[in-house]
Design an enzyme around this catalytic site. Structure first.
Site, PDB file in Angstrom:
ATOM      1  N   ASP A 153       5.286  -7.947   3.088  1.00 39.70           N
ATOM      2  CA  ASP A 153       4.451  -7.003   3.816  1.00 39.70           C
ATOM      3  C   ASP A 153       3.580  -7.784   4.790  1.00 39.70           C
ATOM      4  O   ASP A 153       3.238  -8.944   4.533  1.00 39.70           O
ATOM      5  CB  ASP A 153       3.564  -6.208   2.841  1.00 39.70           C
ATOM      6  CG  ASP A 153       3.018  -4.916   3.434  1.00 39.70           C
ATOM      7  OD1 ASP A 153       2.451  -4.964   4.544  1.00 39.70           O
ATOM      8  OD2 ASP A 153       3.147  -3.873   2.782  1.00 39.70           O
TER       9      ASP A 153
ATOM     10  N   ASP B  96       5.466 -10.354   9.352  1.00 40.22           N
ATOM     11  CA  ASP B  96       5.652  -9.232  10.276  1.00 40.22           C
ATOM     12  C   ASP B  96       7.142  -8.924  10.291  1.00 40.22           C
ATOM     13  O   ASP B  96       7.948  -9.732  10.760  1.00 40.22           O
ATOM     14  CB  ASP B  96       5.161  -9.622  11.664  1.00 40.22           C
ATOM     15  CG  ASP B  96       5.306  -8.494  12.680  1.00 40.22           C
ATOM     16  OD1 ASP B  96       5.966  -7.480  12.370  1.00 40.22           O
ATOM     17  OD2 ASP B  96       4.782  -8.643  13.800  1.00 40.22           O
TER      18      ASP B  96
ATOM     19  N   TYR C  28      10.648   7.236  16.027  1.00 39.60           N
ATOM     20  CA  TYR C  28      10.598   7.282  14.571  1.00 39.60           C
ATOM     21  C   TYR C  28      11.739   8.115  13.998  1.00 39.60           C
ATOM     22  O   TYR C  28      12.443   7.675  13.086  1.00 39.60           O
ATOM     23  CB  TYR C  28       9.249   7.845  14.128  1.00 39.60           C
ATOM     24  CG  TYR C  28       9.045   7.831  12.633  1.00 39.60           C
ATOM     25  CD1 TYR C  28       8.775   6.645  11.959  1.00 39.60           C
ATOM     26  CD2 TYR C  28       9.096   9.004  11.885  1.00 39.60           C
ATOM     27  CE1 TYR C  28       8.571   6.622  10.587  1.00 39.60           C
ATOM     28  CE2 TYR C  28       8.890   9.003  10.516  1.00 39.60           C
ATOM     29  CZ  TYR C  28       8.628   7.806   9.876  1.00 39.60           C
ATOM     30  OH  TYR C  28       8.438   7.792   8.508  1.00 39.60           O
TER      31      TYR C  28
ATOM     32  N   ASN D  69      11.381  -0.187   2.253  1.00 39.58           N
ATOM     33  CA  ASN D  69      10.348   0.836   2.361  1.00 39.58           C
ATOM     34  C   ASN D  69       9.499   0.705   3.617  1.00 39.58           C
ATOM     35  O   ASN D  69       8.945   1.698   4.098  1.00 39.58           O
ATOM     36  CB  ASN D  69       9.434   0.755   1.126  1.00 39.58           C
ATOM     37  CG  ASN D  69       8.152   1.540   1.298  1.00 39.58           C
ATOM     38  OD1 ASN D  69       8.141   2.768   1.249  1.00 39.58           O
ATOM     39  ND2 ASN D  69       7.046   0.822   1.533  1.00 39.58           N
TER      40      ASN D  69
ATOM     41  N   LYS E 247      14.831   6.789  11.663  1.00 34.20           N
ATOM     42  CA  LYS E 247      15.074   7.293  10.314  1.00 34.20           C
ATOM     43  C   LYS E 247      16.449   7.953  10.200  1.00 34.20           C
ATOM     44  O   LYS E 247      17.104   7.863   9.155  1.00 34.20           O
ATOM     45  CB  LYS E 247      13.962   8.255   9.906  1.00 34.20           C
ATOM     46  CG  LYS E 247      12.617   7.566   9.701  1.00 34.20           C
ATOM     47  CD  LYS E 247      12.704   6.428   8.693  1.00 34.20           C
ATOM     48  CE  LYS E 247      11.362   5.795   8.394  1.00 34.20           C
ATOM     49  NZ  LYS E 247      11.447   4.721   7.372  1.00 34.20           N
TER      50      LYS E 247
ATOM     51  N   SER F 282       0.841  -1.201   0.000  1.00 35.05           N
ATOM     52  CA  SER F 282       0.000   0.000   0.000  1.00 35.05           C
ATOM     53  C   SER F 282       0.872   1.245   0.000  1.00 35.05           C
ATOM     54  O   SER F 282       2.090   1.174   0.185  1.00 35.05           O
ATOM     55  CB  SER F 282      -0.925   0.008   1.227  1.00 35.05           C
ATOM     56  OG  SER F 282      -0.165   0.047   2.423  1.00 35.05           O
TER      57      SER F 282
END
Length: 235
Positions: free
Chosen positions: A37, A46, A136, A72, A140, A16
Site C-alpha cells: 500500500d 505507489d 474508473y 484490492n 473496473k 485502510s
C-alpha cells in the site's frame, strides 16, 4: 490438502477501508498476510510505479511463495468526459488494472508449483456505468474482463480467479462524500433493497469465501451491493 501449505496472502491497498477489513479477516484465520500500500502499515509502494511495485513484490516473496492474492487497491478521480485529464485516466488504469497484472504475474510461479491458487479482484458496480467516472468505470469493467480471461487460462493449474463488486460501503471516503443526515445520503440508502449501507466486513466475508470455499467457482463477478444491482446487471 494443498491449503495446509498455502497460508500466505497478499492484499494490495490493505492499509485502510475495505482492504483493512480483508486483512483482518484473513489474519483471524492465522494466515500470514502481506500488505502492499502507499500508506504505512505494510510494504509501502505507489502501485502506479512499475519499479516500486517490482521491489515490493520481491520483498513480499522473499518470505516464500504466496498462493492467495487480493487485488484490492483502487484509484478514482471523478470528472465528466470533457473535463477528464488523460494523465488521471492513465494512472487509474495503471493502479486498477495493470498493478493487478503485475501482482498476478509475480505470484503465478508459486501457485503453479503448488497446483493451487486463489485470486480475487475487487471490481465495482461502476462497471455498469456511472456518470463522472469514465476512467474508473472503464478500469473496473476491465478488471472484470481480466478476471474472466485469467480464469480460462489458469484453471488447469488449480487456480481460481473471481471478482467482487462492492455497492455503497461505509468507509471514510464514503462518509466524506455522503454525510449522515444529508437527504442525498438517505436517497442512496432508500435505493438499497436491504435498506442499509454495506460495511467493509461485508466485502471481506465475500472475499474470504472466494479465497477458501470456492474451488469450483471461477471467472465470476459477485455483486455485494445489498441488492442494488437487481434489474441493472444481466442474469
Amino acid at each position: 490438502m494443498a491449503e495446509t501449505t498455502t497460508e500466505r496472502v497478499l492484499v494490495t491497498g490493505g492499509a485502510s477501508g475495505i482492504g483493512a477489513a480483508i486483512v483482518e479477516q484473513q489474519r483471524s484465520l492465522g494466515r500470514d498476510v502481506v500488505v502492499i500500500d502507499k500508506q504505512p502499515g505494510g510494504i509501502q509502494a505507489d502501485l502506479a510505479d512499475a519499479a516500486q511495485v517490482a521491489d515490493a513484490l520481491d520483498e513480499a516473496l522473499a518470505g516464500g511463495p504466496i498462493h492467495r492474492l487480493v487485488n484490492n487497491v483502487g484509484y478514482i478521480r471523478v470528472a465528466a468526459l470533457e473535463e477528464l485529464e488523460i494523465e488521471d485516466a492513465l494512472r487509474t488504469y495503471e493502479i486498477n488494472v495493470v498493478a493487478a497484472m503485475r501482482c498476478a504475474q509475480a505470484l503465478l510461479p508459486g501457485m503453479r508449483e503448488a497446483g493451487f491458487g486463489r485470486i480475487v479482484n475487487i471490481a465495482s458496480r461502476a462497471a455498469l456505468g456511472k456518470a463522472g467516472r469514465s476512467a474508473y468505470s472503464g478500469s473496473k469493467a476491465g478488471i472484470i474482463g481480466v478476471t474472466r480471461t485469467w480464469a480460462l487460462e489458469l484453471g488447469q493449474h488449480g487456480i481460481t480467479v473471481n471478482a467482487v463488486s462492492p455497492g455503497p460501503i461505509r468507509t471514510a471516503m464514503f462518509d466524506a462524500a455522503n454525510p449522515a443526515g444529508d437527504p442525498r445520503t438517505q436517497q442512496i440508502i432508500d435505493a438499497i433493497p436491504v435498506k442499509r449501507v454495506g460495511e467493509p466486513a461485508d466485502i471481506a466475508g465475500a472475499v474470504g469465501f472466494l479465497l477458501d470455499e470456492a474451488g469450483f467457482i471461477t471467472g465470476q463477478n459477485l455483486n455485494v451491493c445489498g441488492g442494488m444491482t437487481i434489474g441493472a446487471a444481466p442474469l
